[in-house]
Write an enzyme that holds these catalytic residues in place. Structure first.
Site, PDB file in Angstrom:
ATOM      1  N   SER A  79      -9.594   0.869  -2.745  1.00 25.12           N
ATOM      2  CA  SER A  79      -8.248   1.313  -2.677  1.00 25.12           C
ATOM      3  C   SER A  79      -7.325   0.308  -3.502  1.00 25.12           C
ATOM      4  O   SER A  79      -6.168   1.155  -3.966  1.00 25.12           O
ATOM      5  CB  SER A  79      -7.936   1.118  -1.385  1.00 25.12           C
ATOM      6  OG  SER A  79      -8.262  -0.015  -0.720  1.00 25.12           O
ATOM      7  N   GLU A 116       9.469  -0.236   3.395  1.00 23.91           N
ATOM      8  CA  GLU A 116       8.904  -1.305   4.131  1.00 23.91           C
ATOM      9  C   GLU A 116       7.729  -1.829   3.246  1.00 23.91           C
ATOM     10  O   GLU A 116       7.006  -1.061   2.739  1.00 23.91           O
ATOM     11  CB  GLU A 116       8.596  -0.890   5.560  1.00 23.91           C
ATOM     12  CG  GLU A 116       7.162  -0.528   5.708  1.00 23.91           C
ATOM     13  CD  GLU A 116       6.966   0.838   5.244  1.00 23.91           C
ATOM     14  OE1 GLU A 116       7.929   1.834   4.816  1.00 23.91           O
ATOM     15  OE2 GLU A 116       6.044   1.370   4.940  1.00 23.91           O
ATOM     16  N   LYS A 166      -1.504   3.320  -3.439  1.00 19.82           N
ATOM     17  CA  LYS A 166      -0.124   3.495  -2.978  1.00 19.82           C
ATOM     18  C   LYS A 166       0.860   4.225  -3.942  1.00 19.82           C
ATOM     19  O   LYS A 166       1.776   5.021  -3.226  1.00 19.82           O
ATOM     20  CB  LYS A 166       0.546   2.208  -2.527  1.00 19.82           C
ATOM     21  CG  LYS A 166      -0.380   1.622  -1.483  1.00 19.82           C
ATOM     22  CD  LYS A 166       0.662   0.851  -0.229  1.00 19.82           C
ATOM     23  CE  LYS A 166      -0.092   0.446   0.934  1.00 19.82           C
ATOM     24  NZ  LYS A 166      -1.086  -0.555   0.835  1.00 19.82           N
TER      25      LYS A 166
HETATM   26  C1  LIG Z   1      -1.836  -0.898   1.826  1.00 18.44           C
HETATM   27  C2  LIG Z   1      -3.150  -0.833   1.378  1.00 18.44           C
HETATM   28  C3  LIG Z   1      -4.272  -0.543   2.432  1.00 18.44           C
HETATM   29  C4  LIG Z   1      -4.006  -0.079   3.631  1.00 18.44           C
HETATM   30  O1  LIG Z   1      -3.226   0.851   3.889  1.00 18.44           O
HETATM   31  P1  LIG Z   1      -3.639   2.433   4.248  1.00 18.44           P
HETATM   32  O2  LIG Z   1      -2.496   3.199   4.615  1.00 18.44           O
HETATM   33  O3  LIG Z   1      -4.793   2.379   5.343  1.00 18.44           O
HETATM   34  O4  LIG Z   1      -4.515   2.856   3.007  1.00 18.44           O
HETATM   35  C5  LIG Z   1      -5.482  -0.516   1.884  1.00 18.44           C
HETATM   36  N1  LIG Z   1      -5.900  -1.033   0.671  1.00 18.44           N
HETATM   37  C6  LIG Z   1      -4.992  -1.365  -0.214  1.00 18.44           C
HETATM   38  C7  LIG Z   1      -5.399  -1.853  -1.733  1.00 18.44           C
HETATM   39  C8  LIG Z   1      -3.769  -1.549  -0.233  1.00 18.44           C
HETATM   40  O5  LIG Z   1      -2.621  -1.659  -0.789  1.00 18.44           O
END
Ligand SMILES: *Cc1c(COP(=O)(O)O)cnc(C)c1O
Length: 395
Positions: free
Chosen positions: A388, A115, A93
């Site tokens: 992610s 948000e 993010k």
């Molecule tokens: C917020 C988040 C997501 C989901 O958000 P996307 O916009 O679909 O990427 C996925 N993995 C992590 C670690 C997150 O913090």
């Protein structure tokens, strides 16, 4: 060449999806944002500042790691992990937060609102606001504040004001409503730092562009390591920003298959999951509709009310999906399916034990999607799974 390489013939449209469905009061600020973003993209100084913060503040490039023990254990193809969990604040993010933070500075706006669901986007926003000297207000459902108390503390430590939202289901979509309300009221001084590839144009395009560094790096890294392109990419899909960030650079490579994994939660019945593009697996309730500024697949009741959702992972627990994913699904360029809470938890445990990496439960969905299909792969397939984020927040 197919239209796939040119996703938006009309700016902000992905086939029929996307667009700009907002009250009139928001049209002027969105147009201002489009102009500012276009000008920033054309300005080498903006790109230099963005790349410098990605490198020196966030910690890019992230490694592309061969998961040798996981690959051996599963007995199928060679698996690589894109390690977005190693970024500052622990998830992808921060890429988008840096981009939009710099854009707020460029527009002369001293205040950002954001948000947050799990708190990861709120933490990334608060972090970037501190670094750039911006005031930061984060809206968060009180249900999520209770579930993610550690991230609330982190945001406050970073100097952000966290405002609890008591309306609706007291989760992410209610927080987005409040952030939009604040933005309309304070638009002259305030930028809305939206956290995924959602919302009205230009957000889905702009947020994708800021995250596309994930796929640019991964492409170079896999070519350097294996001298060929991957056969398959896996990523979890909440709003869809980490997934499109990985996919975007490979869209023109027709041999690369892309698989987005959604939250199957506790079951296929409406209310028990957050799977918007997995109707083929029996997940019910998603139809095209408008939510929070964009036309896309939305989980809804028979009368068109937004349906409740469930996922063990707060980051995937949202009733709509980024409009570009809706279009990639319709076109068959990417495929989407869901795994259950239980499958995600098992995958997180497996990755921890075999590779020494505790993934976010969101990321564990991507891995679970791969594990579910493992017998269908050939030995010489080459897989990239986007990790992610890290799992500390889920402990
Ligand atoms: C917020 C988040 C997501 C989901 O958000 P996307 O916009 O679909 O990427 C996925 N993995 C992590 C670690 C997150 O913090």
């Amino acid at each position: 060449m197919s239209t796939i390489t040119q996703p938006a013939a009309v700016p902000g449209r992905f086939g029929p999806y996307g667009g700009c469905y907002v009250p009139e009061t928001l049209m002027a600020p969105l147009e201002e944002l489009v102009r500012a973003y276009d000008a920033a993209q054309a300005d080498p100084a903006f790109r230099t500042a963005f790349e410098s913060l990605l490198k020196n503040f966030a910690g890019r490039p992230t490694p592309l790691q061969h998961a040798d023990r996981l690959s051996a254990h599963l007995g199928g193809p060679k698996i690589y992990l894109k390690r977005e969990d190693l970024l500052h604040t622990g998830a992808h993010k921060i890429n988008n937060a840096i981009g939009q933070g710099l854009l707020a500075v460029r527009m002369g706006k001293p205040r950002i609102v954001a948000e947050t669901g799990a708190g990861q986007h709120g933490v990334a926003s608060a972090t970037v606001a501190a670094k750039l000297g911006l005031e930061c207000v984060v809206y968060m459902g009180t249900e999520d504040m209770a579930r993610q108390a550690l991230n609330v503390s982190r945001m406050r430590m970073l100097g952000a004001q966290v405002v609890g939202v008591e309306s609706g289901s007291r989760t992410l979509k209610d927080a987005i409503n409040e952030a939009m309300r604040d933005w309309v009221t304070n638009v002259r001084t305030t930028h809305y730092l939206l956290g995924s590839v959602l919302g009205a144009h230009p957000y889905p395009t702009m947020v994708r562009d800021f995250h596309s560094v994930i796929g640019r790096e991964a492409r170079q890294q896999i070519l350097a390591a294996e001298n060929r392109l991957p056969t398959h990419l896996f990523a979890c899909v909440g709003g869809g920003s980490n997934a499109i960030g990985l996919f975007h650079e490979f869209l023109a490579d027709r041999s690369v298959k892309m698989i987005g994994i959604e939250a199957g939660g506790r079951g296929a019945q409406l209310g028990e999951h957050a799977a918007r593009l997995a109707a083929a697996q029996g997940y019910s309730g998603a139809r095209p509709g408008v939510l929070q500024g964009t036309y896309t697949y939305v989980l809804q009741t028979a009368d068109g009310q937004i349906a409740p959702t469930h996922s063990v992972s707060a980051g995937l627990d949202y009733p709509a999906i980024g409009p570009e994913h809706a279009w990639l699904a319709d076109e068959g360029r990417a495929s989407y399916s869901a795994v259950s809470d239980a499958q995600a938890l098992a995958a997180a445990k497996l990755l921890a034990r075999l590779e020494g990496i505790i993934p976010a439960l969101e990321s564990a969905h991507a891995l679970a999607g791969l594990i579910e299909r493992i017998s269908k792969f050939a030995k010489d397939d080459l897989i990239i799974v986007n990790i992610s984020g890290r799992g500390d927040k889920d402990m």
